[in-house]
Structure formats: C-alpha cells, structure tokens
Design an enzyme around this catalytic site. Structure first.
Site, PDB file in Angstrom:
ATOM      1  N   CYS A  63       0.827  -1.209   0.000  1.00 36.42           N
ATOM      2  CA  CYS A  63       0.000   0.000   0.000  1.00 36.42           C
ATOM      3  C   CYS A  63       0.866   1.266   0.000  1.00 36.42           C
ATOM      4  CB  CYS A  63      -0.916  -0.035   1.219  1.00 36.42           C
ATOM      5  SG  CYS A  63      -1.780   1.482   1.579  1.00 36.42           S
ATOM      6  N   CYS A  66       0.059   3.762   2.750  1.00 40.06           N
ATOM      7  CA  CYS A  66       0.568   3.249   4.034  1.00 40.06           C
ATOM      8  C   CYS A  66       2.044   3.598   4.197  1.00 40.06           C
ATOM      9  CB  CYS A  66       0.395   1.731   4.123  1.00 40.06           C
ATOM     10  SG  CYS A  66      -1.323   1.167   4.069  1.00 40.06           S
TER      11      CYS A  66
END
Length: 142
Positions: A63, A66
């Site tokens: 991600c 993230c």
C-alpha cells in the site's frame, strides 16, 4: 524489540513491544517513543494491555499511502513520547485482527484507551493533522 535513539541525549535504547509502564532512556530518563509491531497472536499483550493510549496502524506492505503515512505516524510517536504508543499491524499477516476490527481499507488508524476503541479514521494524512487527531482523542473523555 525495537532500538530507538533518545531525542534528548542521543543514546540508543532497546524498547520491548510489550511491557508495563512507559519506556524511558537508560541514560537521561526522558520518555522514549514507543513503536511496536503486533499481530493476531500478540495484539492483546502489545496493544490492549498497554498502560498508555495506543495508536494502532493497520497497513500493508503493498500500500503506497501506508508507506507514505508511516514516517508521519513515527513522528507523532516521537513527539508524543510518554503519552502514546504506536502499534503497527500488517493486515496481510493478521487477518483475524483485520476481520475483528472490520478493516476494509488501509491505512486504517484507531485509538485504543484501556483496550477499548475510542476513535477511528481511514487514510493517510500529514503528521500535524494526525497529531491533532490523536490530541483531540486524548482530550475527549472515553
């Protein structure tokens, strides 16, 4: 166990993922940032039984948001040393936690106080905005 450098004196210190109290520098005794990893098997010990409020970061290696929010969360943990603990959860390695907390998108953040969820948000944000969210959550009676 993580090694963190004291912001006050610069000395490296080992900080366990789970312990009672608040981590402090072995040299100057100033609070240290508490950043820990947890998973399905260790979440109760590392996060739910923590003496401090816990900022939980549900994320994934793949991600991009993230990866972008990780330095901001670590900065918040550094700035709020002694007041909050940051616990990182990899959703791909911890499917039971992801299901338990109904994590449908990452990064997903939640604040725990005395083991109870008191606030949640989804998505990346810069450190000042995350710190304000954490501060507001700590000020709100649970």
């Amino acid at each position: 166990m993580h090694t963190v450098r004291c912001a006050n004196c610069g000395r490296p210190n080992r900080v366990p993922d789970a312990a009672s109290g608040t981590p402090r520098c072995g040299n100057c005794h100033q609070p240290l940032p508490w950043i820990a990893d947890a998973g399905d098997d260790t979440f109760a010990e590392v996060a739910e039984r923590a003496d401090l409020p816990v900022l939980v970061d549900f994320s994934a290696e793949w991600c991009e948001p993230c990866r972008m929010v990780t330095p901001a969360l670590e900065q918040v943990a550094q700035e709020m040393a002694g007041r909050v603990k940051l616990v990182k959860i990899d959703v791909d390695r911890s499917p039971a936690l992801s299901q338990r907390f109904t994590v449908t998108g990452v990064p997903a953040l939640m604040m725990l106080n005395e083991g109870r969820v008191v606030a949640q948000r989804v998505g990346a944000a810069p450190a000042p905005q995350l710190r304000e969210w954490v501060e507001d959550t700590l000020r709100t009676p649970s």
